[in-house]
Design a protein around this motif. Structure first.
Motif, short mmCIF file in Angstrom:
data_model
loop_
_atom_site.label_atom_id
_atom_site.label_comp_id
_atom_site.label_asym_id
_atom_site.label_seq_id
_atom_site.Cartn_x
_atom_site.Cartn_y
_atom_site.Cartn_z
N ALA A 232 0.84 -1.20 0.00
CA ALA A 232 0.00 0.00 0.00
C ALA A 232 0.87 1.25 0.00
O ALA A 232 0.59 2.22 -0.73
CB ALA A 232 -0.92 -0.01 1.22
N TYR A 233 1.92 1.23 0.80
CA TYR A 233 2.84 2.37 0.83
C TYR A 233 3.54 2.53 -0.52
O TYR A 233 3.69 3.64 -1.03
CB TYR A 233 3.87 2.18 1.94
CG TYR A 233 4.97 3.22 1.90
CD1 TYR A 233 4.74 4.50 2.38
CD2 TYR A 233 6.23 2.93 1.38
CE1 TYR A 233 5.74 5.47 2.34
CE2 TYR A 233 7.23 3.88 1.33
CZ TYR A 233 6.98 5.15 1.81
OH TYR A 233 7.96 6.10 1.76
N HIS A 234 3.97 1.41 -1.12
CA HIS A 234 4.65 1.47 -2.40
C HIS A 234 3.74 2.03 -3.48
O HIS A 234 4.17 2.83 -4.32
CB HIS A 234 5.15 0.07 -2.78
CG HIS A 234 6.09 0.06 -3.95
ND1 HIS A 234 5.65 0.00 -5.26
CD2 HIS A 234 7.44 0.14 -4.01
CE1 HIS A 234 6.68 0.03 -6.07
NE2 HIS A 234 7.79 0.11 -5.35
N TYR A 235 2.48 1.63 -3.45
CA TYR A 235 1.52 2.15 -4.42
C TYR A 235 1.31 3.65 -4.22
O TYR A 235 1.24 4.42 -5.19
CB TYR A 235 0.19 1.41 -4.30
CG TYR A 235 -0.88 1.93 -5.23
CD1 TYR A 235 -0.85 1.63 -6.59
CD2 TYR A 235 -1.91 2.72 -4.74
CE1 TYR A 235 -1.81 2.11 -7.45
CE2 TYR A 235 -2.89 3.21 -5.59
CZ TYR A 235 -2.84 2.90 -6.95
OH TYR A 235 -3.80 3.38 -7.80
N HIS A 236 1.23 4.05 -2.95
CA HIS A 236 1.05 5.48 -2.66
C HIS A 236 2.24 6.30 -3.15
O HIS A 236 2.07 7.41 -3.67
CB HIS A 236 0.88 5.66 -1.15
CG HIS A 236 0.88 7.10 -0.71
ND1 HIS A 236 -0.18 7.96 -0.93
CD2 HIS A 236 1.84 7.85 -0.08
CE1 HIS A 236 0.11 9.15 -0.45
NE2 HIS A 236 1.34 9.12 0.06
N ALA A 237 3.45 5.74 -3.03
CA ALA A 237 4.66 6.48 -3.36
C ALA A 237 5.00 6.45 -4.85
O ALA A 237 5.60 7.39 -5.38
CB ALA A 237 5.85 5.95 -2.56
N THR A 238 4.62 5.36 -5.55
CA THR A 238 5.07 5.19 -6.93
C THR A 238 3.94 5.05 -7.94
O THR A 238 4.17 5.21 -9.14
CB THR A 238 5.97 3.93 -7.05
OG1 THR A 238 5.17 2.76 -6.84
CG2 THR A 238 7.10 3.98 -6.04
#
Length: 533
Positions: A232-238
């Motif tokens: 979820a964090y990776h999707y938010h960041a990238t």
């Protein structure tokens, strides 16, 4: 008297933390000649740049290499360690030795809780010297981190009659979570065990066992939560969940053809039973089964442990026949100690002189560390990777000192080795022109634009035995599904590109060469107009 009793305490009863210095010393000193090697292959391509970015900027998303959504725990551990050791390869490899020693201690704990001290010691030793494990014990890939946490979690999972079942379930949930945050594919093992616990729950009719199975299912599924949080964090960041689209396609979506999966299952079965002389242990165990065990024979693994090991074996065998574009054996790193444990317990139960088979297997494993098998394999499966690194260090050193302004035609990973001084090959960046490999088709493409480079660094990108090659009949399918190709030798490349070989060297099946290209430049005189005075 208390001090005397402690001195006579059996090795298997010593707390693991007291044994750890011994395990680390053995791993560290057996890899002493490898500690200063520059970074290799996927280390250079992703893991070290990702950790280097976190070390410098604090960003969990790599900045200087393409993000592929691997969880960040290895980067965090490496960066934290570099604050103590400094950013040098020897510091990195010392940390990996520490992780490998911890994993081997987990193997010892697992085997000791299920069998005898002698079986546990032999299993740990054979695991340590198995060529794939030995090579990975200094390479900063995420797989060794995930293997350490997985093996410790499995040791707690199989601990017989624990004093506190709740404590073990918490430990298993925590350790499997760390494994998943080290390498996303480590989630395969706890999910497979959760499915197995679900099967046992359905079969059970008694209230207490059903309650215990339910608690284990919850503990084994908890690691999904931190992994989901990372994505979820990776999707938010990238904007990407599973990394860049090319990475996702290469490692997952492009691998779903039935023919490829069937071929991968066969390759993976060979990896788990034959590869790097593992067949010696497996054949010895199969032969020992024909010798009847007597009532006085030592007890082998109990049925629950055998079933759990079988679940992990099958789950990893199938999962890594589908996932991963390259069939790298390090993906199976946590499974090899379990196979070795099965073999050792079989010898121990059926033979009085079982140690002779252990000695034979140890000799086979030790020879596999240095001797290449008669079929293609990844250099990181034994010390072939050292041969490759040594050749590349020498080649880059020559280019740096003789041709510092060169524009070098080469392929990955040499493109990174030349362009990134932090990898340990060069002190200053050197310009490169990249091609995929040194096959005929790629060299033809390079020949179409000769003005874009003036030097070439070519090397073996695949280990392909010239003499006996047991995989020769598979070349067509391997080329179609597993990126097999044949590199041209330096003489052929020099002829096609019209260059001169200025240096070349071999180490076993690995080779490298430097080519220079004399370019003819058309010059003309232009009249200089001077102002009238």
């Amino acid at each position: 008297m208390k001090r005397l009793r402690n001195a006579r305490k059996p090795l298997g009863d010593i707390p693991p933390w007291k044994l750890y210095p011994l395990f680390f010393a053995v791993v560290y000193f057996s890899h002493l000649t490898l500690l200063r090697l520059p970074y290799f292959w996927d280390e250079a391509g992703y893991y070290i740049p990702a950790a280097w970015d976190f070390y410098r900027t604090g960003s969990l998303i790599p900045q200087t290499t393409l993000t592929n959504a691997h969880p960040p725990l290895p980067s965090i551990l490496l960066a934290a360690w570099w604050h103590l050791s400094g950013f040098v390869p020897s510091g990195t490899r010392t940390l990996v030795c520490m992780v490998s020693a911890a994993a081997l201690l987990g193997v010892f704990k697992l085997a000791r809780s299920l069998c005898t001290r002698s079986v546990a010691a032999v299993t740990a030793i054979l695991t340590a010297i198995y060529p794939i494990w030995f090579a990975q014990s200094t390479l900063a890939h995420a797989d060794i981190f995930a293997a350490a946490f997985t093996l410790w979690a499995f040791a707690f999972y199989l601990e017989p009659e624990p004093a506190s079942s709740t404590r073990n379930q918490i430990s298993v949930a925590f350790l499997f979570s760390l494994a998943a945050l080290s390498k996303e594919t480590a989630i395969v093992t706890p999910v497979a065990l959760a499915l197995w616990e679900t099967f046992l729950l359905i079969r059970s009719s008694r209230a207490i066992p059903r309650r215990e199975h339910t608690r284990w299912i919850i503990a084994l599924l908890i690691p999904i939560l931190p992994l989901a949080a990372w994505y979820a964090y990776h999707y938010h960041a990238t904007g990407f969940i599973f990394g860049n689209p090319q990475f996702l396609r290469y490692n997952a979506t492009a691998n779903l053809g039935l023919h490829r999966i069937a071929l991968s299952l066969w390759h993976r079965l060979l990896h788990l039973t034959v590869h790097m002389n593992l067949y010696v242990a497996v054949i010895c165990a199969a032969a020992a089964l024909f010798i009847p065990a007597t009532p006085e024979s030592p007890k082998g693994l109990q049925k629950p442990a055998l079933q759990a090991i079988a679940v992990i074996f099958i789950a990893n065998w199938i999962a890594f026949s589908i996932l991963g574009g390259a069939l790298l054996t390090r993906y199976l790193l946590p499974v090899y100690p379990l196979i070795i444990l099965l073999c050792v317990t079989t010898w121990h139960r059926h033979l009085r002189r079982w140690w002779l088979l252990a000695a034979l297997t140890a000799a086979a494993f030790l020879s596999g560390i240095w001797i290449y098998p008669p079929y293609p394999f990844a250099p990181e499966d034994n010390l072939a990777y050292r041969d490759m690194v040594v050749l590349h260090v020498e080649a880059v050193h020559i280019i740096e000192h003789r041709y510092p302004k060169a524009i070098v035609l080469t392929a990955w990973p040499a493109t990174s080795e030349l362009a990134r001084p932090e990898l340990g090959y060069t002190r200053t960046p050197i310009k490169t022109v990249a091609i995929d490999n040194f096959s005929f088709g790629e060299i033809e493409k390079a020949a179409a634009d000769p003005g874009s480079y003036d030097t070439a660094l070519i090397f073996s990108t695949k280990i392909d035995p010239r003499g006996i090659n047991l995989a020769r009949a598979n070349r067509a399918s391997d080329a179609k599904y597993f990126d097999y190709h044949q590199d041209l030798d330096p003489t052929e490349v020099a002829a096609l590109l019209h260059g001169n070989i200025v240096w070349q060297a071999h180490r076993n099946a690995e080779w490298a060469a430097i080519l220079r290209f004399p370019r003819i430049v058309n010059a003309s005189l232009t009249p200089l107009s001077l102002p009238l005075r």
